[in-house]
Design an enzyme around this catalytic site. Structure first.
Site, short mmCIF file in Angstrom:
data_model
loop_
_atom_site.label_atom_id
_atom_site.label_comp_id
_atom_site.label_asym_id
_atom_site.label_seq_id
_atom_site.Cartn_x
_atom_site.Cartn_y
_atom_site.Cartn_z
N CYS A 135 7.65 -29.46 20.55
CA CYS A 135 9.06 -29.99 20.29
C CYS A 135 10.03 -30.48 21.69
O CYS A 135 10.82 -31.20 21.55
CB CYS A 135 9.52 -28.91 19.25
SG CYS A 135 10.11 -27.30 19.98
N HIS A 201 12.58 -23.91 17.85
CA HIS A 201 12.17 -25.13 17.59
C HIS A 201 13.43 -26.22 17.75
O HIS A 201 14.44 -25.65 17.31
CB HIS A 201 11.80 -25.23 15.99
CG HIS A 201 11.14 -26.58 15.86
ND1 HIS A 201 10.41 -27.29 16.51
CD2 HIS A 201 11.56 -27.64 14.74
CE1 HIS A 201 10.05 -28.36 15.52
NE2 HIS A 201 10.85 -28.49 14.59
N HIS A 213 11.36 -34.45 15.22
CA HIS A 213 10.81 -33.29 15.76
C HIS A 213 9.38 -33.08 15.67
O HIS A 213 8.76 -34.10 15.25
CB HIS A 213 11.34 -32.09 15.06
CG HIS A 213 10.96 -31.91 13.44
ND1 HIS A 213 10.78 -30.80 12.74
CD2 HIS A 213 10.63 -33.21 12.56
CE1 HIS A 213 10.20 -31.03 11.70
NE2 HIS A 213 10.49 -32.27 11.41
#
Length: 243
Positions: A135, A201, A213
């Site tokens: 990510c 994340h 993402h």
């Protein structure tokens, strides 16, 4: 590569099986030599991590001319992470396949070679490999391609969020970001906690309610920002160039 070098590569790959083996080819005074190195990766989702100490030692032995690693139980075809890491290394890469023979014993198979050629992984649909294609590297790549901004690299072992790390909160200011004011703007970075007590994340807000993402173990994707993702959000930050 010379046959003697390839033999040494295959021997090391077999010795380290079923783990990925890694090493370096060096040349000194016109002589080629393979130097086995330690793979410091601790999880299957990590790309191999060649020991920095072993790299420095090899560099003292001669000029490093190639990076080597094995593919246990799969073909020597380079993965997307291999191609990206090859570009970053600016060196040719050799990949040796280790497969099981008819009797079940591992056998060294083909050796493939790739070279830096300007390859860039797509922003959508890229494979996940922690530390190489994850990510944060997706956020880095998007910022580089869309804004011409180079976000800093941070070392991050796999599963850092479960071993006391809080890397996003500790480093967003070092990356040139500040908490974002409302409304959200294109390029804002969304920090979320996914099955974690800390933000582990990151996503880029694309505008029009969409985010980009790369979730752990999945392909990178564009998704609607809201619902679960909004509930998991701990902080939204904005890069200083976008203030």
């Amino acid at each position: 590569m010379k046959p003697k070098t390839l033999d040494a590569i295959r021997e090391h790959a077999l010795a380290d099986y079923p783990r990925e083996a890694c090493g370096l080819v060096v040349v000194k005074k016109g002589r080629e030599r393979y130097i086995p190195c330690r793979n410091l990766a601790t999880t299957a989702s990590e790309h191999f991590i060649l020991s920095p100490e072993d790299y420095a030692h090899a560099d003292e032995q001669g000029q490093i001319v190639a990076v080597v690693h094995s593919h246990p139980d799969v073909a020597a075809r380079p993965s997307e992470a291999d191609r990206v890491a090859c570009e970053a290394s600016r060196l040719p890469w050799l990949i040796v396949s280790i497969v099981k023979g008819d009797d079940g014993a591992p056998v060294a198979g083909e050796v493939a070679e790739i070279e830096p050629c300007g390859y860039e992984a797509p922003l959508v649909g890229r494979e996940f490999s922690h530390g190489i294609l994850d990510c944060y590297t997706l956020v880095q790549d998007w910022y580089r391609r869309e804004f011409g901004v180079e976000l800093p690299h941070f070392d991050r072992p796999d599963n850092w969020w479960n071993t006391g790390g809080d890397l996003y909160m500790q480093n967003f200011a070092k990356a040139g970001c500040v908490p974002a004011s409302k409304p959200m703007k294109r390029g804002d970075i969304i920090l979320m906690a996914i099955r974690s007590r800390v933000a582990n994340h990151a996503a880029v807000y694309l505008g029009d309610g969409l985010m980009l993402h790369h979730l752990y173990g999945r392909l990178s994707s564009r998704d609607v920002y809201g619902g679960m993702w909004a509930e998991k959000t701990m902080l939204i930050v904005r890069h200083k160039t976008q203030l």
